[in-house]
Design a protein around this motif. Sequence first.
Motif, PDB file in Angstrom:
ATOM      1  N   ALA A  18       1.466   7.189  -0.883  1.00  0.00           N
ATOM      2  CA  ALA A  18       2.191   8.320  -1.465  1.00  0.00           C
ATOM      3  C   ALA A  18       1.256   9.173  -2.305  1.00  0.00           C
ATOM      4  O   ALA A  18       1.331  10.415  -2.282  1.00  0.00           O
ATOM      5  CB  ALA A  18       3.355   7.799  -2.305  1.00  0.00           C
ATOM      6  N   GLU A  19       0.351   8.560  -3.057  1.00  0.00           N
ATOM      7  CA  GLU A  19      -0.604   9.322  -3.860  1.00  0.00           C
ATOM      8  C   GLU A  19      -1.534  10.145  -2.968  1.00  0.00           C
ATOM      9  O   GLU A  19      -1.831  11.306  -3.256  1.00  0.00           O
ATOM     10  CB  GLU A  19      -1.418   8.365  -4.728  1.00  0.00           C
ATOM     11  N   LEU A  20      -2.018   9.547  -1.876  1.00  0.00           N
ATOM     12  CA  LEU A  20      -2.891  10.288  -0.972  1.00  0.00           C
ATOM     13  C   LEU A  20      -2.161  11.448  -0.310  1.00  0.00           C
ATOM     14  O   LEU A  20      -2.721  12.542  -0.142  1.00  0.00           O
ATOM     15  CB  LEU A  20      -3.445   9.337   0.105  1.00  0.00           C
ATOM     16  N   ALA A  21      -0.905  11.237   0.062  1.00  0.00           N
ATOM     17  CA  ALA A  21      -0.132  12.318   0.678  1.00  0.00           C
ATOM     18  C   ALA A  21       0.094  13.451  -0.320  1.00  0.00           C
ATOM     19  O   ALA A  21       0.000  14.635   0.026  1.00  0.00           O
ATOM     20  CB  ALA A  21       1.198  11.768   1.186  1.00  0.00           C
ATOM     21  N   ALA A  22       0.371  13.114  -1.588  1.00  0.00           N
ATOM     22  CA  ALA A  22       0.568  14.154  -2.602  1.00  0.00           C
ATOM     23  C   ALA A  22      -0.720  14.916  -2.851  1.00  0.00           C
ATOM     24  O   ALA A  22      -0.720  16.149  -3.007  1.00  0.00           O
ATOM     25  CB  ALA A  22       1.075  13.514  -3.892  1.00  0.00           C
ATOM     26  N   ALA A  23      -1.852  14.205  -2.886  1.00  0.00           N
ATOM     27  CA  ALA A  23      -3.137  14.877  -3.091  1.00  0.00           C
ATOM     28  C   ALA A  23      -3.462  15.791  -1.925  1.00  0.00           C
ATOM     29  O   ALA A  23      -4.008  16.892  -2.105  1.00  0.00           O
ATOM     30  CB  ALA A  23      -4.233  13.834  -3.276  1.00  0.00           C
ATOM     31  N   MET A  24      -3.128  15.381  -0.681  1.00  0.00           N
ATOM     32  CA  MET A  24      -3.363  16.215   0.493  1.00  0.00           C
ATOM     33  C   MET A  24      -2.515  17.478   0.433  1.00  0.00           C
ATOM     34  O   MET A  24      -2.996  18.584   0.725  1.00  0.00           O
ATOM     35  CB  MET A  24      -3.055  15.417   1.763  1.00  0.00           C
ATOM     36  N   ASP A  25      -1.262  17.336   0.041  1.00  0.00           N
ATOM     37  CA  ASP A  25      -0.391  18.511  -0.067  1.00  0.00           C
ATOM     38  C   ASP A  25      -0.901  19.466  -1.140  1.00  0.00           C
ATOM     39  O   ASP A  25      -0.879  20.695  -0.960  1.00  0.00           O
ATOM     40  CB  ASP A  25       1.038  18.069  -0.391  1.00  0.00           C
ATOM     41  N   GLU A  26      -1.361  18.939  -2.259  1.00  0.00           N
ATOM     42  CA  GLU A  26      -1.893  19.786  -3.332  1.00  0.00           C
ATOM     43  C   GLU A  26      -3.141  20.522  -2.868  1.00  0.00           C
ATOM     44  O   GLU A  26      -3.338  21.710  -3.177  1.00  0.00           O
ATOM     45  CB  GLU A  26      -2.204  18.920  -4.552  1.00  0.00           C
ATOM     46  N   ASN A  66       0.812  -1.224   0.000  1.00  0.00           N
ATOM     47  CA  ASN A  66       0.000   0.000   0.000  1.00  0.00           C
ATOM     48  C   ASN A  66       0.842   1.270   0.000  1.00  0.00           C
ATOM     49  O   ASN A  66       0.277   2.372   0.090  1.00  0.00           O
ATOM     50  CB  ASN A  66      -0.920   0.013   1.228  1.00  0.00           C
ATOM     51  N   GLN A  67       2.153   1.152  -0.053  1.00  0.00           N
ATOM     52  CA  GLN A  67       2.991   2.351  -0.052  1.00  0.00           C
ATOM     53  C   GLN A  67       2.714   3.268  -1.250  1.00  0.00           C
ATOM     54  O   GLN A  67       2.650   4.492  -1.083  1.00  0.00           O
ATOM     55  CB  GLN A  67       4.471   1.949  -0.020  1.00  0.00           C
TER      56      GLN A  67
END
Length: 204
Positions: free
Chosen positions: A17-25, A12-13
Amino acid sequence: MISLELSMVRHNQPKSAELAAAMDEYLRRGGQVSEVAGPIPAPRPYGYRTAPAPISSPDRKPLPPRRSKKETMHRLRIVPDIEEAQAKPVKTKAPPADLDRVRELAKTLSQGEVAELTGISRKQLYTMARAYGFEFQPAANGGAANLVHNQSDPAEDAKNVERIEAMRDIGVSRSQAARHMGISTCYLRRLIRDNDIDYPVTKR
């Protein structure tokens, strides 16, 4: 189990990573994250916690009319029973037929002599004297005051002492000796104590 969990984390890494990038955006564009409290379940009312129904509610049962004390007593049949008991005449116990005779004999005889002469029990004579206020004459022999304790026979005691010593010598216990001699254990202990007999409590 640990190896399986590690493999799932590694699997699930990429998604993490995709969820963290979407949160930052989202935050970079001015978005805000707020925490909202969850719903609080209301406890279900039961028993004394239930609010009473209003007086005007059709579900509220009307209170029964209060009865007066007299009505309650009549309803429980208390007043009729009291009135009936008061209306009945009080029965007085007739004196015994032998009262006059017993009272006359009590002037010269004791209670035991009157009982032997009339055949009436001593208990009935005592009750009669207490109820009608007369007393018997004291007994000539003193009654219970003349009683004395049973006196032991020295000759019989000496014979029993010899038998007790013989029982001890053959190894018989105290209880067995008392049963064999036909005497009580209290009498046996008294003879042992008064004559200083060395008789062990347990069997030799």
